[in-house]
Design a protein around this motif. Structure first.
Motif, mmCIF file in Angstrom:
data_model
loop_
_atom_site.group_PDB
_atom_site.id
_atom_site.type_symbol
_atom_site.label_atom_id
_atom_site.label_comp_id
_atom_site.label_asym_id
_atom_site.label_seq_id
_atom_site.Cartn_x
_atom_site.Cartn_y
_atom_site.Cartn_z
ATOM 1 N N GLN A 131 0.840 -1.196 0.000
ATOM 2 C CA GLN A 131 0.000 0.000 0.000
ATOM 3 C C GLN A 131 0.878 1.249 0.000
ATOM 4 O O GLN A 131 1.999 1.241 0.544
ATOM 5 C CB GLN A 131 -0.888 0.010 1.254
ATOM 6 C CG GLN A 131 -1.903 -1.128 1.317
ATOM 7 C CD GLN A 131 -3.027 -0.954 0.316
ATOM 8 O OE1 GLN A 131 -3.370 0.163 -0.055
ATOM 9 N NE2 GLN A 131 -3.605 -2.054 -0.131
ATOM 10 N N GLU A 132 0.366 2.281 -0.592
ATOM 11 C CA GLU A 132 1.075 3.559 -0.598
ATOM 12 C C GLU A 132 1.379 3.986 0.834
ATOM 13 O O GLU A 132 0.533 3.847 1.723
ATOM 14 C CB GLU A 132 0.221 4.627 -1.289
ATOM 15 C CG GLU A 132 0.994 5.822 -1.790
ATOM 16 C CD GLU A 132 0.165 6.665 -2.754
ATOM 17 O OE1 GLU A 132 -1.060 6.693 -2.620
ATOM 18 O OE2 GLU A 132 0.769 7.282 -3.648
ATOM 19 N N GLY A 133 2.597 4.476 1.054
ATOM 20 C CA GLY A 133 3.010 4.899 2.385
ATOM 21 C C GLY A 133 3.809 3.839 3.130
ATOM 22 O O GLY A 133 4.547 4.165 4.069
ATOM 23 N N GLU A 134 3.663 2.582 2.729
ATOM 24 C CA GLU A 134 4.438 1.506 3.360
ATOM 25 C C GLU A 134 5.866 1.504 2.814
ATOM 26 O O GLU A 134 6.164 2.121 1.790
ATOM 27 C CB GLU A 134 3.771 0.153 3.109
ATOM 28 C CG GLU A 134 2.435 -0.012 3.790
ATOM 29 C CD GLU A 134 1.824 -1.385 3.542
ATOM 30 O OE1 GLU A 134 0.991 -1.813 4.357
ATOM 31 O OE2 GLU A 134 2.179 -2.021 2.525
ATOM 32 N N ASN A 135 6.730 0.767 3.509
ATOM 33 C CA ASN A 135 8.107 0.594 3.030
ATOM 34 C C ASN A 135 8.201 -0.667 2.186
ATOM 35 O O ASN A 135 7.488 -1.649 2.425
ATOM 36 C CB ASN A 135 9.066 0.480 4.216
ATOM 37 C CG ASN A 135 9.127 1.747 5.038
ATOM 38 O OD1 ASN A 135 8.750 2.836 4.573
ATOM 39 N ND2 ASN A 135 9.611 1.630 6.269
ATOM 40 N N ALA A 136 9.094 -0.633 1.205
ATOM 41 C CA ALA A 136 9.326 -1.796 0.343
ATOM 42 C C ALA A 136 10.782 -2.203 0.459
ATOM 43 O O ALA A 136 11.682 -1.356 0.361
ATOM 44 C CB ALA A 136 8.996 -1.462 -1.108
ATOM 45 N N THR A 137 11.002 -3.499 0.673
ATOM 46 C CA THR A 137 12.366 -4.016 0.763
ATOM 47 C C THR A 137 12.573 -5.104 -0.276
ATOM 48 O O THR A 137 11.777 -6.036 -0.386
ATOM 49 C CB THR A 137 12.652 -4.601 2.160
ATOM 50 O OG1 THR A 137 12.505 -3.572 3.138
ATOM 51 C CG2 THR A 137 14.081 -5.138 2.227
ATOM 52 N N MET A 138 13.643 -4.943 -1.053
ATOM 53 C CA MET A 138 14.013 -5.927 -2.064
ATOM 54 C C MET A 138 15.432 -6.387 -1.783
ATOM 55 O O MET A 138 16.272 -5.591 -1.361
ATOM 56 C CB MET A 138 13.945 -5.298 -3.456
ATOM 57 C CG MET A 138 12.535 -5.059 -3.921
ATOM 58 S SD MET A 138 12.410 -3.816 -5.202
ATOM 59 C CE MET A 138 12.160 -2.364 -4.220
ATOM 60 N N ASN A 139 15.679 -7.658 -2.027
ATOM 61 C CA ASN A 139 16.988 -8.233 -1.740
ATOM 62 C C ASN A 139 17.648 -8.740 -3.013
ATOM 63 O O ASN A 139 16.968 -9.085 -3.986
ATOM 64 C CB ASN A 139 16.846 -9.388 -0.747
ATOM 65 C CG ASN A 139 16.191 -8.949 0.534
ATOM 66 O OD1 ASN A 139 16.718 -8.118 1.265
ATOM 67 N ND2 ASN A 139 15.002 -9.475 0.800
ATOM 68 N N CYS A 140 18.975 -8.760 -2.976
ATOM 69 C CA CYS A 140 19.759 -9.219 -4.124
ATOM 70 C C CYS A 140 20.899 -10.072 -3.610
ATOM 71 O O CYS A 140 21.601 -9.665 -2.675
ATOM 72 C CB CYS A 140 20.280 -8.010 -4.898
ATOM 73 S SG CYS A 140 21.513 -8.399 -6.168
ATOM 74 N N SER A 141 21.071 -11.240 -4.199
ATOM 75 C CA SER A 141 22.218 -12.070 -3.860
ATOM 76 C C SER A 141 23.052 -12.278 -5.105
ATOM 77 O O SER A 141 22.519 -12.292 -6.218
ATOM 78 C CB SER A 141 21.760 -13.417 -3.287
ATOM 79 O OG SER A 141 20.965 -14.104 -4.223
ATOM 80 N N TYR A 142 24.364 -12.413 -4.922
ATOM 81 C CA TYR A 142 25.254 -12.597 -6.063
ATOM 82 C C TYR A 142 26.301 -13.646 -5.716
ATOM 83 O O TYR A 142 26.386 -14.106 -4.577
ATOM 84 C CB TYR A 142 25.901 -11.268 -6.468
ATOM 85 C CG TYR A 142 26.692 -10.583 -5.371
ATOM 86 C CD1 TYR A 142 26.060 -9.716 -4.477
ATOM 87 C CD2 TYR A 142 28.051 -10.803 -5.225
ATOM 88 C CE1 TYR A 142 26.775 -9.098 -3.464
ATOM 89 C CE2 TYR A 142 28.775 -10.186 -4.225
ATOM 90 C CZ TYR A 142 28.127 -9.329 -3.342
ATOM 91 O OH TYR A 142 28.845 -8.723 -2.335
#
Lengths: 112, 111
Positions: free
Chosen positions: B14-25
């Protein structure tokens, strides 16, 4: 500063035909990349130039794809003959070595 | 081959929430970069973090890098509908200078 220019924006060809894409990088950027992006996937590096020399072309299907970067500035990517699976967006990017890459808008190729 | 692998593949908030994305290499890097791509458009560079850095901020973006775990995360705080896009991590290999992208995380921010 002007961005990375690519042309054409769209191209539709029949299988077994040939096609060429053109890229003009940002002035002064020594590194130039060509990526293939199939719908729903991340960009796949096809070839990377440092000035007019090839740094990496390990994922370039050399039996049908070729690329050159004349005088270390503009670059062309050619496909001959095209296959249906070559349908994708072809992205050109340029950068200073190891720096952030600036992308063009891409060429959407459809092979029918 | 694509070195970076983003997680999750898709994220809806929802708008206003935080978004977390992860990346592994997988291999040693010189730096790691995050890009955004709006549907049908080119990629836009967001932030670059060097291998000797642990955290970096840019506006509402916060990136962390853990070279011991070969992973990075991108946090977007106070998300907006305009943040709806695909987000990609890209690694610049140590010594090779290749810029290799992952498969991306598709973020949808619902107004």
């Amino acid at each position: 500063e002007a961005g990375v220019a690519q042309s054409p924006r769209y191209k539709i060809i029949e299988k077994r035909q040939s096609v060429a894409f053109w890229c003009n990088p940002i002035s002064g950027h020594a590194t130039l990349y060509w990526y293939q992006q199939i719908l729903g996937q991340g960009p796949k590096l096809l070839i990377q130039f440092q000035n007019n020399g090839v740094v990496d072309d390990s994922q370039l299907p050399k039996d049908r794809f070729s690329a050159e970067r004349l005088k270390g500035v503009d670059s062309t990517l050619k496909i001959q003959p095209a296959k249906l699976e070559d349908s994708a967006v072809y992205l050109c990017a340029s950068s200073h070595p190891i720096g952030e890459a600036f992308f063009g808008q891409g060429t959407r190729l459809t092979v029918v | 081959s694509q070195q970076g692998e983003e997680d999750p593949q898709a994220l809806s908030i929802q708008e206003g929430e935080n978004a977390t994305m992860n990346c592994s290499y997988k291999t040693s890097i010189n730096n790691l970069q995050w890009y955004r791509q709006n549907s049908g458009r080119g990629l836009v560079h967001l932030i670059l973090i060097r291998s000797n850095e642990r955290e970096k901020h840019s506006g509402r973006l916060r990136v962390t890098l853990d070279t011991s775990k070969k992973s990075s995360s991108l946090l977007i705080t106070a998300s907006r509908a305009a943040d709806t896009a695909s987000y990609f991590c890209a690694t610049a290999g140590a010594g090779s200078y290749q810029l290799t992208f992952g498969k991306g995380t598709k973020l949808s921010v619902i107004p």
